[in-house]
Write a protein that holds these residues in place. Structure first.
Motif, PDB file in Angstrom:
ATOM      1  N   GLY A 195      -4.783   9.750   3.435  1.00 11.86           N
ATOM      2  CA  GLY A 195      -4.612   8.490   2.413  1.00 11.86           C
ATOM      3  C   GLY A 195      -5.367   7.374   2.607  1.00 11.86           C
ATOM      4  N   ALA A 222      -6.731  13.404  -1.449  1.00 14.91           N
ATOM      5  CA  ALA A 222      -6.176  14.063  -2.513  1.00 14.91           C
ATOM      6  C   ALA A 222      -7.181  14.682  -3.394  1.00 14.91           C
ATOM      7  CB  ALA A 222      -5.120  13.126  -3.263  1.00 14.91           C
ATOM      8  N   ASN A 223      -8.318  13.798  -3.670  1.00 13.58           N
ATOM      9  CA  ASN A 223      -8.911  14.364  -4.859  1.00 13.58           C
ATOM     10  C   ASN A 223     -10.349  14.407  -4.503  1.00 13.58           C
ATOM     11  OD1 ASN A 223     -10.706  13.855  -7.171  1.00 13.58           O
ATOM     12  ND2 ASN A 223      -8.820  13.349  -8.312  1.00 13.58           N
ATOM     13  N   PHE A 278     -12.865  11.422  -3.846  1.00 10.23           N
ATOM     14  CA  PHE A 278     -12.694  10.521  -2.681  1.00 10.23           C
ATOM     15  C   PHE A 278     -13.518  11.179  -1.552  1.00 10.23           C
ATOM     16  CE2 PHE A 278      -9.405   8.694  -5.232  1.00 10.23           C
ATOM     17  CZ  PHE A 278      -9.476   7.422  -5.192  1.00 10.23           C
ATOM     18  N   TYR A 314       8.064   0.119   2.677  1.00 12.14           N
ATOM     19  CA  TYR A 314       7.957  -1.244   2.179  1.00 12.14           C
ATOM     20  C   TYR A 314       9.435  -1.673   2.067  1.00 12.14           C
ATOM     21  CZ  TYR A 314       7.258  -5.078  -0.581  1.00 12.14           C
ATOM     22  OH  TYR A 314       7.106  -6.321  -1.201  1.00 12.14           O
ATOM     23  N   TYR A 338       9.224  -3.052  -8.042  1.00 10.02           N
ATOM     24  CA  TYR A 338       8.888  -1.916  -6.922  1.00 10.02           C
ATOM     25  C   TYR A 338       9.715  -0.742  -7.612  1.00 10.02           C
ATOM     26  CZ  TYR A 338       7.125  -0.129  -2.588  1.00 10.02           C
ATOM     27  OH  TYR A 338       6.384   0.647  -1.815  1.00 10.02           O
ATOM     28  N   ALA A 372       5.068  -2.225   6.256  1.00  9.89           N
ATOM     29  CA  ALA A 372       4.055  -3.413   5.835  1.00  9.89           C
ATOM     30  C   ALA A 372       4.324  -4.460   5.031  1.00  9.89           C
ATOM     31  CB  ALA A 372       2.741  -2.415   5.724  1.00  9.89           C
ATOM     32  N   ILE A 384      -0.174  -6.179   1.096  1.00 11.02           N
ATOM     33  CA  ILE A 384      -1.740  -5.928   1.537  1.00 11.02           C
ATOM     34  C   ILE A 384      -2.458  -5.788   0.216  1.00 11.02           C
ATOM     35  CG2 ILE A 384      -3.583  -5.158   2.789  1.00 11.02           C
ATOM     36  CD1 ILE A 384      -1.541  -4.629   5.157  1.00 11.02           C
ATOM     37  N   THR A 429      -4.613  -3.384  -1.511  1.00 10.61           N
ATOM     38  CA  THR A 429      -5.261  -2.440  -1.468  1.00 10.61           C
ATOM     39  C   THR A 429      -5.442  -1.754  -3.041  1.00 10.61           C
ATOM     40  OG1 THR A 429      -3.271  -1.129  -1.241  1.00 10.61           O
ATOM     41  CG2 THR A 429      -4.212  -1.845   0.661  1.00 10.61           C
ATOM     42  N   PHE A 444      -0.061 -10.379  -7.916  1.00 10.00           N
ATOM     43  CA  PHE A 444      -0.221  -9.902  -6.532  1.00 10.00           C
ATOM     44  C   PHE A 444      -0.618 -11.190  -5.897  1.00 10.00           C
ATOM     45  CE2 PHE A 444      -1.643  -7.696  -2.878  1.00 10.00           C
ATOM     46  CZ  PHE A 444      -0.438  -6.961  -2.515  1.00 10.00           C
TER      47      PHE A 444
END
Ligand code: NDP
Ligand code: KAL
Length: 257
Positions: free
Chosen positions: A14, A41-42, A45, A148, A158, A191, A194, A196, A205
């Motif tokens: 990840g 995943a892809n 990346f 989370y 969420y 967590a 953050i 990301t 956010f």
């Protein structure tokens, strides 16, 4: 007791970019002497992940493509890892996904497909990955996932991801019960917010972060590095008596009513 990770190998799933929590975990484990294996995943990346890993001094990392929606891809990845390195000592599962339209408005409007997709990628994947990884942990090991607060209580927007995180939390506990007999511990880090890539596009956010700065006991947000250091604790012998646990790395926010 020696808590170095020298001679140990960990799979990190990840990393999308340098802001990823998975990257915070990678840097903490690297600093402790671990050898790292990255999955993405892809294929788009692959290069960014390879470029990032190249910044880790003396790290001889390995890279595999693994889309966790495919049982075959998961099995092939761990078969290949077994062939290439043999034993692994742990795994960090830092993967979640839900359709954008399911992360706003009313939860009651979540479609069946959206619900299943979020649960497939964000919760079931931990089962698939743990099943494939456990046989490689011949010396025992640790599995850590990221969750989370929105899985424990209702957090605005969420939505379906909160329900998927509730499932992930329970999944983690059932896996801990199954895998304990093999010397494999399974834990989660909850967590705090953050910024990301996943958080990108989330309206407000800044307001979410500001709320943490105002209300959390530590009066500040947390960093990828702080989550990384807790993952190091959970993946090392320091936490050898801990399994089935959720540790909040959130400046203490979750204790507030
Ligand atoms: P990132 O966007 O950096 O990472 C999310 C990762 O999920 C990406 O690397 C992506 O892989 C991966 N992913 C998505 N779909 C798949 C798939 N089908 N197969 C394999 N991998 C997939 O975000 P974060 O670092 O924020 O997220 C990591 C974890 O932390 C998630 O579980 C998230 O819910 C959790 N978390 C995040 C918080 C935050 O505030 N940021 C707070 C609490 C928990 P790829 O890039 O290759 O597509
Ligand atoms: C209450 C919070 C506000 C945000 C609401 C929902 C956040 C959900 C997280 C989820 C993982 C985000 C997505 O699935 C985004 C996705 O629809 C679009 N993005 C992508 O496809 C990018 C390119 C890739 C890399 O992302 C993924 N995930 O593959 C929650 C906040 C306060 C805390 C957060 C952000 C929690 C969390 O779980 O990430």
């Amino acid at each position: 007791m020696n808590f170095s990770l020298e001679g140990r190998t960990y799979v990190i799933m990840g990393v999308a970019n340098k802001r990823s929590i998975a990257w915070g975990i990678a840097t903490s484990l690297h600093a402790a002497g671990a050898r790292l294996i990255f999955t993405y995943a892809n294929e788009r990346f692959e290069k960014p992940v390879r470029d990032l890993a190249a910044t880790l001094d003396g790290q001889d990392a390995l890279f595999y493509q693994c889309d966790v929606t495919s049982d075959e891809a998961v099995q092939t990845t761990f078969d290949q890892i077994k062939e290439d390195v043999g034993t692994i000592h742990g795994l960090a599962h830092c993967i979640a996904f839900a359709q954008k339209e399911d992360l706003k408005g009313d939860f009651v409007d979540t479609s069946r497909d959206g619900y299943l997709l979020a649960h497939n990628i964000s919760a079931y994947s931990l089962v698939a990955v743990s099943r494939a990884a456990q046989p490689l942990m011949t010396e025992g090991g640790g599995i850590v996932t990221l969750t989370y607060l929105g899985g424990e209580r209702v957090v605005k927007n969420y939505n379906v991801m909160g329900v998927a995180k509730a499932s992930l939390d329970a999944t983690m506990k059932y896996l801990a019960n199954d895998l304990g007999q093999h010397g494999v511990r399974v834990n989660a880090i909850s967590a705090g917010p953050i910024r990301t890539l996943s958080a990108k596009g989330v309206g407000d956010f800044n307001a979410i972060l500001k709320n943490i700065e105002e209300k959390a006991p530590l009066r500040r947000t947390v960093t990828q590095e702080e989550v990384g250091d807790t993952a190091y604790y959970l993946l090392s012998n320091l936490s050898r008596g801990v399994t089935g646990e959720i540790i909040h790395v959130d400046s203490g926010y979750s204790i507030l009513g």
